[in-house]
Structure formats: structure tokens, C-alpha cells
Design an enzyme around this catalytic site. Structure first.
Site, PDB file in Angstrom:
ATOM      1  N   ARG A  18       0.847  -1.196   0.000  1.00 44.04           N
ATOM      2  CA  ARG A  18       0.000   0.000   0.000  1.00 44.04           C
ATOM      3  C   ARG A  18       0.885   1.251   0.000  1.00 44.04           C
ATOM      4  O   ARG A  18       1.003   1.943  -0.985  1.00 44.04           O
ATOM      5  CB  ARG A  18      -0.946  -0.031   1.223  1.00 44.04           C
ATOM      6  N   ASP A  19       1.549   1.511   1.105  1.00 42.24           N
ATOM      7  CA  ASP A  19       2.329   2.744   1.236  1.00 42.24           C
ATOM      8  C   ASP A  19       3.480   2.775   0.228  1.00 42.24           C
ATOM      9  O   ASP A  19       3.804   3.824  -0.332  1.00 42.24           O
ATOM     10  CB  ASP A  19       2.883   2.830   2.667  1.00 42.24           C
ATOM     11  N   HIS A 209       3.944   3.739  12.848  1.00 41.14           N
ATOM     12  CA  HIS A 209       4.200   3.743  11.405  1.00 41.14           C
ATOM     13  C   HIS A 209       5.228   4.840  11.162  1.00 41.14           C
ATOM     14  O   HIS A 209       4.918   6.021  11.267  1.00 41.14           O
ATOM     15  CB  HIS A 209       2.862   4.030  10.709  1.00 41.14           C
ATOM     16  N   HIS A 211       8.279   6.679   8.965  1.00 39.94           N
ATOM     17  CA  HIS A 211       8.999   6.894   7.701  1.00 39.94           C
ATOM     18  C   HIS A 211      10.451   7.241   7.991  1.00 39.94           C
ATOM     19  O   HIS A 211      10.777   7.789   9.042  1.00 39.94           O
ATOM     20  CB  HIS A 211       8.323   7.994   6.887  1.00 39.94           C
ATOM     21  N   CYS A 242       8.089  10.050   0.439  1.00 35.45           N
ATOM     22  CA  CYS A 242       7.308  11.086   1.101  1.00 35.45           C
ATOM     23  C   CYS A 242       6.947  12.083   0.009  1.00 35.45           C
ATOM     24  O   CYS A 242       7.835  12.662  -0.609  1.00 35.45           O
ATOM     25  CB  CYS A 242       8.155  11.739   2.190  1.00 35.45           C
ATOM     26  N   ASN A 251       9.036   3.974   4.254  1.00 38.71           N
ATOM     27  CA  ASN A 251       8.966   3.501   5.636  1.00 38.71           C
ATOM     28  C   ASN A 251      10.272   2.819   6.014  1.00 38.71           C
ATOM     29  O   ASN A 251      11.078   2.479   5.154  1.00 38.71           O
ATOM     30  CB  ASN A 251       7.860   2.448   5.779  1.00 38.71           C
TER      31      ASN A 251
HETATM   32 ZN    ZN Z   1       3.198   6.124   5.428  1.00 34.28          ZN
END
Ligand code: ZN
Length: 309
Positions: A18-19, A209, A211, A242, A251
Site C-alpha cells: 500500500r504505502d 508507522h 517513515h 514522502c 517507511n
Molecule cells: Zn506512510
């Protein structure tokens, strides 16, 4: 050899599909997405954020969300398969695809919430209430984005985070994720926010979570695990980025976090060699840089130094 003060186990949730994927411009074939998820499951990852039910016009990479979600649910019924949903419509679609766990995102900063989902924080919270009422079959967790800092308004006042958690508590939501969306947190700030949230909401299960925009993710993770946090979201290969810092890392890399925890005597239940194989697959099939360190270590002579003096 476990050091006192650390938990025996942690749970790693991989958010790469996802991320990580949502930051990749070139479309990743659905079968490649599923192969990567399969690799993660085989390595022992028990929780994966598998996709995001967002507007495919906004994020074309996620246009196959329903197909990915349905395939994953069918193939791995025991996997904690989470889908991110930005609104009620996303939750409707996730539920239709067989998803049981959704992560609903609200930013702790007004400016970021506006930029991310084009709503005020109050509107997002009202929408969360609607979603919980409309979907009693879903287990809903709240992802508090920009919990530590915002690209527009700087360091986030902790009260902003508490306000969102208060609403979540009223809705009987017990799973919350504190997200360092832009990788701006430091270990002291991480520890302080965790202590505050634990004090005010002792029944909440906190996931972190983090980064790695400024290279702080593993340091922040260590500060968190020292304070009893046992759930972390990481991304295979460190995929992601980002949107406010082009070219930055995503991440914390799952393989690096697993290495760190296992070396600290904290069990993850994950096979590092198998994870690194997944990273190799990603390097061949995904048009994005791998920033995790363990692939390089496993494929270089560094690995053979263990027995040397
Ligand atoms: Zn994230």
C-alpha cells in the site's frame, strides 16, 4: 540473548503493497503485486496492508484494489489483510471485496488533512462515525497521519492527536496507528507521545508507522519498543517515499527492522532470508529504488565476516 526491558515478541505489519506501491509511478502488474504478497506471507509476515481503496484517478497504481484484496482474502484467510480507506465509499468497496480490516486515515494537522483528503479534521471524524455505523462487519483502525509533524504546520501539538483518539474511543475503536508521515520524529518525541497516549488511553492498542525520510525510523522504533510498543508498520525494501520530499526514503524497511529486532532477542516470527528473496523479486519487477540495507548485506562479503576477528 534478550535484554531486560524489551518485550519478547513484536508484530510486524508490512505496508509495502500500500504505502510503498502507491508511490511508484509505473504500474506494477497485479500478478507481481500478488507474488510479492505471497513472498511476504511465506516469510512469516502475519499482517499486511494489501491495498488502498482510493479514487483510481488520483492514484492509478491502486486501480486493481478490489482484485488484489479478493485474491488475498481467498488465498490467505488467516492473514491480517488490511486495506486503507480514505472515506465511506472506500470502506464500501473494501467490504465488497471481502476485506475485514480497514485503516481509516485522519491527519492530526488541519492543513495536511485538507491536502490529503480535502476535508477538515471534524469532517473526517464525522465521516469515520458514519463509516463505523454503516459497516459493523468491519474492524476499523484509525491511522493518525502527521502525528509528529506536518509539512505545512511544523511539529504537531500532541493535543491534536489526543482529540482524534478521543473520538475513536467514543466509537469503541481500540486499534490506532501513530504515523510519522513525513519522517520528522526523533526518539525523544516518539517516547513522549507514546507515554502520553498510553496514559490518556490505556486500553488503546498502539501501532507505530515510521517513515525514514531523515534516517530516524529505526531509532524511533527502538525508543518505542523500550516503552512496550509491540506493533510496527514497515515496508518491504523500504519502498515508498514522502510526497513532500521527492526522492526520499519510504517507511523503515521490513528486512532491516526484522534484523534489528532478532539481534536484540525480540522475536518477529519472520524468516529474514525469505524476506531478502522478496526484495530481490522487487528489484526485478518494481520500478522503484530499494533503500533497505539487508539485501546488500546478504549479497556481499559483509555477510561472511561474522566468524572473522
Ligand atoms: Zn506512510
Amino acid at each position: 540473548m534478550k535484554k531486560t526491558g524489551f518485550p519478547d515478541n513484536v508484530r510486524i505489519i508490512d505496508v509495502g503493497p500500500r504505502d510503498g506501491f502507491q508511490n511508484v509511478k509505473t504500474f506494477i502488474e497485479t500478478e507481481d503485486k500478488l507474488s510479492i504478497i505471497e513472498g511476504l506471507v511465506k516469510a512469516g509476515i502475519a499482517g499486511i496492508e494489501v491495498t488502498s481503496f482510493v479514487n483510481p484517478k488520483a492514484i492509478p497504481q491502486m486501480k486493481d484494489a478490489a482484485v488484489v484484496a479478493a485474491a488475498v482474502r481467498e488465498k490467505y484467510p488467516d492473514l491480517e489483510a488490511i486495506a486503507l480507506v480514505p472515506n465511506l465509499r472506500g470502506a464500501d468497496n473494501a467490504s465488497k471485496a471481502g476485506i475485514k480490516n480497514v485503516a481509516y486515515v485522519v491527519s492530526a494537522s488541519e492543513a495536511h488533512n485538507k491536502a490529503n483528503v480535502n476535508r477538515t479534521v471534524d469532517e473526517s471524524l464525522a465521516n469515520l462515525r458514519e463509516l463505523v455505523i454503516a459497516h459493523p462487519e468491519l474492524s476499523v483502525r484509525v491511522d493518525v497521519a502527521t502525528a509528529f509533524g506536518c509539512p505545512y504546520s511544523g511539529i504537531t501539538p500532541p493535543e491534536n492527536v489526543l482529540r482524534i483518539l478521543k473520538e475513536a474511543e467514543e466509537l469503541e475503536i481500540t486499534e490506532i496507528t501513530l504515523c510519522d508521515t513525513i519522517g520528522i520524529a526523533n526518539p525523544a518525541q516518539t517516547a513522549d507521545l507514546i507515554e502520553l497516549v498510553k496514559e490518556k488511553f490505556p486500553k488503546m492498542n498502539i501501532t507505530l508507522h515510521l517513515h525514514n525520510t531523515r534516517g530516524m525510523a529505526l531509532a524511533n522504533m527502538t525508543a518505542a519498543v523500550e516503552r512496550g510498543i509491540t506493533r510496527f508498520e514497515t515496508s518491504i525494501g523500504g519502498l515508498g517515499g514522502c510526497p513532500f520530499a521527492p526522492g526520499s526514503e519510504g517507511n523503515a524497511a521490513t528486512e532491516d527492522a526484522v534484523y534489528m529486532f532478532e539481534q536484540m532477542g525480540i522475536r518477529t516470527g519472520i524468516d529474514l532470508d525469505k524476506l531478502v528473496d522478496v526484495v530481490g523479486y522487487i528489484m526485478e519487477h518494481v520500478d522503484a529504488p530499494v533503500t533497505g540495507k539487508m539485501y546488500k548485506v546478504k549479497n556481499s562479503s559483509c555477510m561472511n565476516m561474522a566468524g572473522n576477528i
